[in-house]
Scaffold this active site. Structure first.
Site, PDB file in Angstrom:
ATOM      1  CB  ILE A 265      -0.746  -0.509   1.096  1.00 52.96           C
ATOM      2  CG1 ILE A 265      -1.859  -1.085   1.159  1.00 52.96           C
ATOM      3  CG2 ILE A 265      -1.882   1.194   1.094  1.00 52.96           C
ATOM      4  CD1 ILE A 265      -2.749  -0.984   2.129  1.00 52.96           C
ATOM      5  N   GLY A 266       2.113   1.242   0.536  1.00 51.03           N
ATOM      6  CA  GLY A 266       2.734   2.188   0.844  1.00 51.03           C
ATOM      7  C   GLY A 266       3.402   3.100  -0.539  1.00 51.03           C
ATOM      8  CB  VAL A 267       5.913   0.721  -2.170  1.00 46.83           C
ATOM      9  CG1 VAL A 267       6.942   0.984  -1.480  1.00 46.83           C
ATOM     10  CG2 VAL A 267       5.311  -0.027  -2.783  1.00 46.83           C
TER      11      VAL A 267
ATOM     12  CB  ALA B 174      -9.090  -9.118  -4.109  1.00 43.84           C
TER      13      ALA B 174
ATOM     14  CG  HIS C 121      11.401 -11.488 -30.573  1.00 41.55           C
ATOM     15  ND1 HIS C 121      12.069 -10.954 -30.096  1.00 41.55           N
ATOM     16  CD2 HIS C 121      11.886 -10.513 -32.002  1.00 41.55           C
ATOM     17  CE1 HIS C 121      12.934  -9.200 -30.408  1.00 41.55           C
ATOM     18  NE2 HIS C 121      12.526  -9.672 -31.579  1.00 41.55           N
TER      19      HIS C 121
END
EC number: 1.8.1.4
Length: 462
Positions: A183-185, A314, A439
């Site tokens: 959540i923080g980052v 989730a 590719h």
């Protein structure tokens, strides 16, 4: 409390988030008569206050960064700033469309949907809106809420949670983010893209500390390059208001000041006051305890999602809900291998992984039995086109299967699907190396990494 005994459902579900609604839809599909009780909106945290809105903010931030950096691709564009009302309109439009679709699914499966705050009243019933809803089995899926630290009050003004951050009516000039986990980052990344001055404070020694240490170091390097500041290895002491913002003091006396403080130290289970313990359901620190089939110690009660001490994702709650529905319908079920669940942190660059870390592998198998290989995305054509840097790291049991895939780079979350198959099917490097990857794609980097691990590298060298 009126006892409405006219209907006894096969399954009564308390909580309509990812775990609850998945159990409802699958149960109904299998012929169970299902009641789904939700006090807010079906879809829960993920749809309304978690996965979906945060990723919408992150995508808006990505668009902002692309506008700023367009000249390097030969495209003339100007960046005039963030219209936060417009961002919220876009974000809310995404949520609204998905919410309507989910409501339609619940109705079409003939799930009895009851809106109201429910409470477990017996091992086979939930009380809601003055009625008693009876069931042969009850599934607890009441989810989680943002938590804080002792002595740190989230007031919704200058000290906020992720719930507040998702509806903030402005881009903060500066922000301190307490917690360097997912959540923080993610908020650090989005706010930096929006133009905020961001500092992350993490008490452990790395950002995203549950990931492989190599992934953490790569993310830290990328954040430094982006100008996102962080302080690692020292814990929070206190926070106080200043004349125009917040001051945070750490245990070593170091101080940080900003306009707002986002508390992102994790989420805690919603279980207090819901009758669980009164009905004999075993809990620990608010979490409902379950076995590998999501059964509680009460035979007629199961629990799933953030309410139980498994991965707070989730898609994990979703899988747990399906497992419960299939078990109750009499199908053969297999416990979830939580190491085999894909994990993605949607910051810029993304961090994606499945399986176990190199450190964990050495702990389980012994250091001499573990092989690790790093493939730099600099050798991947599509990553070069996208101007993203990063690595894919493979962890293998010597002469055996790949037990960990750890990736850092833009869009790596889109590559974790194949990584999940590699881990869960216990693939050998040589088996993956035989597969032909398109590719130029970033997906091709997974193939190249396994070619190298199989001893036949093409676009990489020692």
């Amino acid at each position: 409390m009126a006892n409405d005994a006219s209907t006894v459902f096969d399954l009564v579900i308390l909580g309509g988030g990812s775990g609850g609604y998945a159990a409802a839809l699958r149960g109904a599909q299998l012929g169970l008569d299902v009641a789904l009780i939700e006090k807010d909106k079906v879809g829960g945290t993920c749809l309304h206050r978690g996965c979906i809105p945060t990723k919408a903010l992150l995508h808006a931030g990505e668009v902002a960064d692309q506008a700023r950096e367009s000249a390097q691709f030969g495209v003339k564009a100007t960046f005039d700033g963030i219209d936060i009302a417009g961002v919220h309109k876009y974000k809310d439009g995404v949520i609204s469309g998905l919410y309507k679709g989910l409501q339609g699914l619940v109705a079409s499966r003939k799930v009895t949907y009851i809106e109201g705050e429910g409470r477990l009243s017996s091992p086979t019933s939930v009380d809601v809106n003055g009625q008693r809803v009876q069931g042969r089995h009850v599934l607890l899926a009441t989810g989680s809420v943002p938590k804080s630290l002792p002595g740190l009050e989230i007031d919704g003004n200058r000290i906020i949670s992720s719930d507040h951050a998702l509806v903030l009516d402005r881009v903060p000039k500066s922000a301190i983010i307490l917690g360097g986990g997912v959540i923080g980052v993610e908020f650090a990344s989005a706010w930096k893209s929006f133009g905020a001055d961001v500092t992350v404070i993490e008490g452990l020694k790395h950002l995203v500390p549950v990931e492989d240490e190599n992934s953490s170091k790569l993310l830290e390097r990328a954040f430094r390059k982006r100008g996102i500041k962080f302080n690692l290895g020292t814990f929070f002491s206190k926070a106080e208001y200043t004349a125009d913002g917040v001051k945070v003091t750490l245990a070593d006396g170091k101080e940080f000041e900003a306009e707002i403080l986002l508390v992102a130290v994790g989420r805690g289970p919603v279980s207090a006051g819901l009758g669980y313990e009164e009905q004999g359901v075993a809990t620990d620190r608010g979490y409902v305890l379950v076995d590998e089939y999501m059964r509680t110690n009460v035979p007629t009660i199961s629990a799933v999602g953030d309410l139980v001490p498994t991965l707070q994702l989730a898609h994990v709650g979703f899988a747990e809900g399906i497992l419960v529905a299939e078990r109750l319908a009499g199908l053969k079920t297999v416990p979830i291998d939580y190491d085999g669940v894909p994990r993605v942190t949607y910051c810029h660059p993304e961090v994606a992984s499945v399986g176990i870390t190199e450190a964990k592998a050495k702990e389980i198998y012994g250091a001499d039995k573990v092989v690790a290989l790093k493939y730099n995305l600099a050798g991947n054509g599509k990553s070069k086109i996208l101007n993203t840097a990063g690595e894919i790291k493979l962890v293998q049991v010597k002469d055996g299967a790949v037990v960990g895939v750890h990736m850092v780079g833009d869009r790596m979350g889109e590559q974790v699907g194949e990584a999940q198959l590699i881990y869960n099917w216990e693939a050998l490097p040589a088996e993956v190396a035989q597969l032909i990857h398109a590719h130029p794609t970033q997906n091709e980097a997974l193939g190249e990494a396994h070619l190298a691990l199989a001893g036949k590298p093409l676009h990489s060298h020692d």
